[in-house]
Design an enzyme around this catalytic site. Structure first.
Site: not given
Ligand SMILES: NC(=O)C1=CN([C@@H]2O[C@H](COP(=O)(O)OP(=O)(O)OC[C@H]3O[C@@H](n4cnc5c(N)ncnc54)[C@H](OP(=O)(O)O)[C@@H]3O)[C@@H](O)[C@H]2O)C=CC1
Ligand SMILES: CC1=C(/C=C/C(C)=C/C=C/C(C)=C/C=O)C(C)(C)CCC1
Length: 297
Positions: A168, A155
């Site tokens: 996280y 992330s």
């Molecule tokens: N969405 C965002 O804003 C961002 C996401 N990410 C990362 O991207 C990846 C995917 O995210 P996203 O698709 O949005 O998330 P989702 O919640 O849509 O998908 C995650 C999946 O992982 C499953 N899961 C959770 N816990 C377990 C477990 N213990 N064992 C097996 N499976 C599990 C969930 O099942 P269930 O739904 O049943 O919990 C779900 O199906 C993650 O690593 C997230 O941290 C990174 C940046 C931004």
């Molecule tokens: C902190 C921060 C910002 C916001 C970042 C955010 C909102 C990130 C969210 C990320 C997520 C939800 C990741 C999930 O995996 C800016 C405005 C970019 C720049 C200044 C510092």
């Protein structure tokens, strides 16, 4: 540096993964499902891991329609033995995995002091510890053939942090550290046929961080990412064997300024851009969801 510039300017060659066996974790979720479909379009056979059997079977069904072989497994990634046992089953029932996409992720979505310990622990187990067990289960075979690819979906919050998502950020900073150390290890041991890619997206519109927002005036400049765009950009990086990708590229800036600027300057930037309180509406959303059993906008 020259090689990086040349690769940025010229379109890098994308590798062929037709017929490879690709394991994706969290494949029942939003990004996991899209990864499964993109890998299937490239002709890779799939092993899909998720704790949500129904959602995972749905992904499997969609991927099979694209003509590849798909095997779905229900597994709890927060449990080491569940990972090792399922990995043994995959080896016996399907074969050796050559592409591993560690995508599953969770977030507690509560303030640290209000959060049950188990929920905080779960974030570290799923987002970070599972990377150890997955790699221990599947890297040995990749090493014997000096062929494979390990993708870590971390992330932007693994590169810089913000308030109220301690679990996280700790887990994603851990994932980034794990990925980097593993990459150095593979290079130092001259396992140059095993590639790694780190994926660091900003907010993606999947619902996982519903409500998380920066200052209103800047939302147009850095909008939440479209899930399909996020996965397609990640795929390009994976197939180009790129070591890391920030999506959007703008996310390299807070990553660099975090290290470059004095702490106070970063705090001022966070305040100005609304990065300091961006998680508060998300946490409110989770609270409402827990009270009402559904998410309110
Ligand atoms: N969405 C965002 O804003 C961002 C996401 N990410 C990362 O991207 C990846 C995917 O995210 P996203 O698709 O949005 O998330 P989702 O919640 O849509 O998908 C995650 C999946 O992982 C499953 N899961 C959770 N816990 C377990 C477990 N213990 N064992 C097996 N499976 C599990 C969930 O099942 P269930 O739904 O049943 O919990 C779900 O199906 C993650 O690593 C997230 O941290 C990174 C940046 C931004
Ligand atoms: C902190 C921060 C910002 C916001 C970042 C955010 C909102 C990130 C969210 C990320 C997520 C939800 C990741 C999930 O995996 C800016 C405005 C970019 C720049 C200044 C510092």
């Amino acid at each position: 540096i020259l090689s990086a510039i040349v690769q940025t300017v010229l379109r890098p060659r994308l590798k062929c993964i037709d017929g490879e066996l690709c394991l994706i974790t969290g494949s029942g979720g939003a990004l996991g499902r899209l990864f499964a479909l993109e890998f299937a379009k490239e002709g890779a056979h799939l092993v899909l891991w998720d704790c949500n059997e129904e959602a995972n079977e749905q992904t499997a069904k969609l991927a099979r329609e694209l003509g590849v072989k798909v095997h779905a497994y229900t597994v709890d990634l927060s449990k080491r033995m569940s990972i090792y046992e399922t990995a043994d089953r995959v080896r016996a029932e399907v074969g050796e995995v050559s592409i591993l996409v560690n995508n599953a992720g969770v977030v507690a979505g509560r303030r640290l002091l209000d959060c049950p310990d188990e929920l905080l622990e779960r974030t570290l187990l799923v987002n970070c510890h599972a990377l150890f067990w997955m790699t221990k289960a599947f890297l040995p075979q990749m090493k014997t053939t000096n062929h494979g690819h390990i993708v870590t979906v971390a992330s932007a919050l693994g590169l810089f942090s913000t308030a109220c998502v301690e679990d996280y950020c700790a887990s994603k900073f851990g994932a980034v550290g794990f990925h980097e150390s593993l990459t150095h290890e593979l290079l130092a041991e001259e396992n140059d046929g095993i590639k790694t890619t780190l994926v660091c997206p900003y907010i993606v519109d999947t619902g996982m961080f519903a409500g998380c927002e920066i200052r209103k005036e800047l939302r147009g400049l850095i909008p939440p990412l479209d899930p399909l765009y996020t996965v397609q950009q990640s795929m390009k990086a994976i197939l180009a064997e790129q070591q890391m990708i920030c999506i959007p590229r703008l996310m390299y800036i807070p990553f660099i300024t975090r290290a470059l600027l004095p702490w106070e300057a970063n705090v001022a930037t966070y305040r100005f851009m609304g990065g300091d309180k961006c998680m508060l509406p998300f946490i409110k959303n989770v609270e409402l969801k827990n009270v009402n059993g559904h998410v309110k906008s």
